[in-house]
Scaffold this motif. Structure first.
Motif, short mmCIF file in Angstrom:
data_model
loop_
_atom_site.label_atom_id
_atom_site.label_comp_id
_atom_site.label_asym_id
_atom_site.label_seq_id
_atom_site.Cartn_x
_atom_site.Cartn_y
_atom_site.Cartn_z
N VAL A 177 49.38 28.58 -25.89
CA VAL A 177 50.72 29.13 -26.16
C VAL A 177 51.01 30.19 -25.11
CG1 VAL A 177 50.61 28.65 -28.64
CG2 VAL A 177 49.77 30.85 -27.77
N GLY A 178 52.23 30.72 -25.14
CA GLY A 178 52.62 31.68 -24.12
C GLY A 178 51.68 32.85 -23.98
N LEU A 179 51.24 33.42 -25.10
CA LEU A 179 50.41 34.62 -25.05
C LEU A 179 49.03 34.37 -24.42
CD1 LEU A 179 51.21 36.36 -28.45
CD2 LEU A 179 52.04 36.94 -26.17
N GLY A 208 52.95 27.86 -31.14
CA GLY A 208 52.96 29.31 -31.13
C GLY A 208 53.82 29.91 -32.22
N TRP A 209 54.64 30.90 -31.83
CA TRP A 209 55.48 31.62 -32.77
C TRP A 209 56.92 31.12 -32.77
CZ3 TRP A 209 51.01 33.44 -30.87
CH2 TRP A 209 50.16 34.09 -31.78
N THR A 266 58.02 40.82 -9.91
CA THR A 266 59.22 40.02 -10.16
C THR A 266 59.39 39.83 -11.67
OG1 THR A 266 60.45 38.04 -9.45
CG2 THR A 266 58.17 37.71 -10.14
N THR A 267 60.49 39.24 -12.08
CA THR A 267 60.68 38.93 -13.49
C THR A 267 59.64 37.91 -13.93
OG1 THR A 267 63.06 39.31 -13.28
CG2 THR A 267 62.31 38.06 -15.20
N SER A 268 59.01 38.15 -15.06
CA SER A 268 57.89 37.33 -15.52
C SER A 268 58.12 36.95 -16.97
CB SER A 268 56.58 38.12 -15.37
OG SER A 268 55.47 37.35 -15.74
N VAL A 269 58.03 35.65 -17.26
CA VAL A 269 58.43 35.12 -18.56
C VAL A 269 57.34 34.22 -19.12
CG1 VAL A 269 60.10 33.65 -19.77
CG2 VAL A 269 60.87 35.17 -17.92
N LEU A 270 57.02 34.44 -20.39
CA LEU A 270 56.23 33.46 -21.12
C LEU A 270 56.96 33.10 -22.41
CD1 LEU A 270 54.77 35.23 -23.54
CD2 LEU A 270 53.13 35.75 -21.74
N TYR A 271 56.68 31.91 -22.92
CA TYR A 271 57.41 31.45 -24.10
C TYR A 271 56.58 30.42 -24.84
CZ TYR A 271 58.79 26.65 -22.78
OH TYR A 271 58.79 25.31 -22.49
N ASP A 272 57.01 30.13 -26.08
CA ASP A 272 56.42 29.05 -26.88
C ASP A 272 57.46 27.97 -27.07
OD1 ASP A 272 54.09 30.55 -27.22
OD2 ASP A 272 54.81 31.44 -29.10
N VAL A 280 68.01 28.55 -30.25
CA VAL A 280 68.26 27.47 -29.31
C VAL A 280 68.27 26.15 -30.07
CG1 VAL A 280 67.41 26.20 -27.30
CG2 VAL A 280 67.21 28.68 -27.37
N GLY A 281 69.41 25.49 -30.10
CA GLY A 281 69.48 24.18 -30.74
C GLY A 281 69.10 24.19 -32.19
N GLY A 282 69.42 25.25 -32.90
CA GLY A 282 69.09 25.33 -34.31
C GLY A 282 67.69 25.79 -34.61
N ARG A 283 66.91 26.12 -33.58
CA ARG A 283 65.56 26.63 -33.78
C ARG A 283 65.43 28.00 -33.13
NH1 ARG A 283 63.79 21.31 -31.75
NH2 ARG A 283 63.17 19.98 -33.50
N ARG A 284 64.48 28.78 -33.63
CA ARG A 284 64.16 30.06 -33.01
C ARG A 284 62.94 29.88 -32.12
NH1 ARG A 284 62.76 33.69 -37.73
NH2 ARG A 284 61.65 31.76 -38.21
N LEU A 285 63.09 30.31 -30.87
CA LEU A 285 62.02 30.16 -29.89
C LEU A 285 61.58 31.54 -29.40
CD1 LEU A 285 63.38 27.21 -27.71
CD2 LEU A 285 61.95 27.09 -29.75
N MET A 286 60.26 31.73 -29.29
CA MET A 286 59.72 32.99 -28.81
C MET A 286 59.75 33.04 -27.30
SD MET A 286 57.22 34.92 -27.29
CE MET A 286 55.74 33.94 -27.08
#
Length: 299
Positions: A36-38, A62-63, A51-57, A10-16
């Motif tokens: 962080v997400g975890l 985070g990572w 339902t669909t469940s999402v976590l992120y950094d 995303v935008g030149g970066r890697r996002l977890m």
């Protein structure tokens, strides 16, 4: 090594991002500063049951790949929107934002109102917080500010004590995730100070002048316990007045939309409400997903 989830460009970066479950609306967890997400895996896994469940950094935490901190709320909201698109997580979303993450969730709702199905704000701050605090709060706020570059490294004794505390906090996490999460916090503990350094200079004005929130269900969960961080600097009387001010402030956030509601979670602390009272938080998520938040009264 990534303990869970996968990386998206995303935008030149890697996002977890880690996702489980299916159906909608998808619930997206936005961690507070220093988390962080975890940290929200206990809730994310249970939400995935319905339902669909999402976590992120977000970038810089985070990572996910590094980024210069602090960042504007608009930049974080736009990044999250693009990440959800790249990861093919369909909207609209229930955004569950904790503390700093609640600012980012509100900014997302201001910028992309059609993509928000509901808002869950876990002990959120507010751009006008000092209006609800005792008169000496502004001076105390300055005293509590710390320069992360001037703070000494943790001693060996502090590291071992913190490691034991994390082992207890995350005892229900899978072993590899628990160990990776604890070690991450032991080396990245300054990140909360970096992320919140632009509250007064940028984020407050972004929210203040960013427009109203969309007419969607909103739940504010208020931590009913003491604030251990304040206790290091403030008197018992200030603590009492300050916590009362926070309750009134968060009630005002809930009252700012037609379908807003405040719920006080007794005994919960600001930082770890989701670990101390997960059933209460899960109930709030369920109510938002099911549309069971009270509808506005109309004359």
């Amino acid at each position: 090594m990534l303990p869970l989830g996968r990386l998206y460009e995303v935008g030149g970066r890697r996002l977890m991002l880690h996702r489980s479950g299916d159906g909608g609306p998808a619930v997206v967890f936005l961690p507070g500063a220093g988390l962080v997400g975890l940290d929200f895996l206990n809730l994310q896994e249970r939400v995935a049951g319905f339902t669909t469940s999402v976590l992120y950094d977000r970038a810089g935490t985070g990572w996910s790949d590094p980024a210069d901190l602090p960042r504007s709320a608009g930049a974080v909201a736009g990044e999250l929107r693009e990440l959800l698109r790249v990861a093919a997580v369909p909207g609209p979303y229930v955004l569950a934002g904790h503390s700093l993450g609640a600012f980012y969730a509100r900014r997302y709702a201001q910028l992309f109102p059609a993509e928000v199905a509901g808002l869950l704000l876990l002990d959120p701050g507010h751009e006008d917080i000092l209006a609800y605090m005792p008169p000496e709060a502004a001076e105390l706020n300055e005293q509590m500010k710390q320069d992360p570059e001037q703070m000494p490294d943790l001693t060996g004794e502090q590291i071992e004590l913190a490691r034991a505390q994390y082992a207890q906090l995350y005892e229900e996490w899978p072993d590899p995730v628990r160990e990776a999460l604890a070690e991450h916090h032991l080396v990245s503990w300054r990140s909360s100070l970096y992320e919140t350094a632009n509250f007064e200079t940028e984020i407050y004005d972004e929210l203040r002048h960013g427009g109203g929130l969309p007419d969607v269900p909103l739940l504010v969960l208020t931590a009913g316990g003491d604030n251990p961080y304040w206790a290091q600097f403030a008197s018992e009387e200030f603590m009492r007045q300050g916590l009362d001010g926070v309750r009134r402030m968060q009630a005002a956030i809930a009252a700012s939309v037609p379908r807003g509601e405040q719920r006080v979670i007794e005994g919960a602390s600001h930082q770890y409400m989701h670990l101390e009272q997960p059933d209460q938080v899960l109930r709030a998520v369920r109510d938002l997903v099911a549309g069971q938040v009270p509808k506005p009264c109309r004359a």
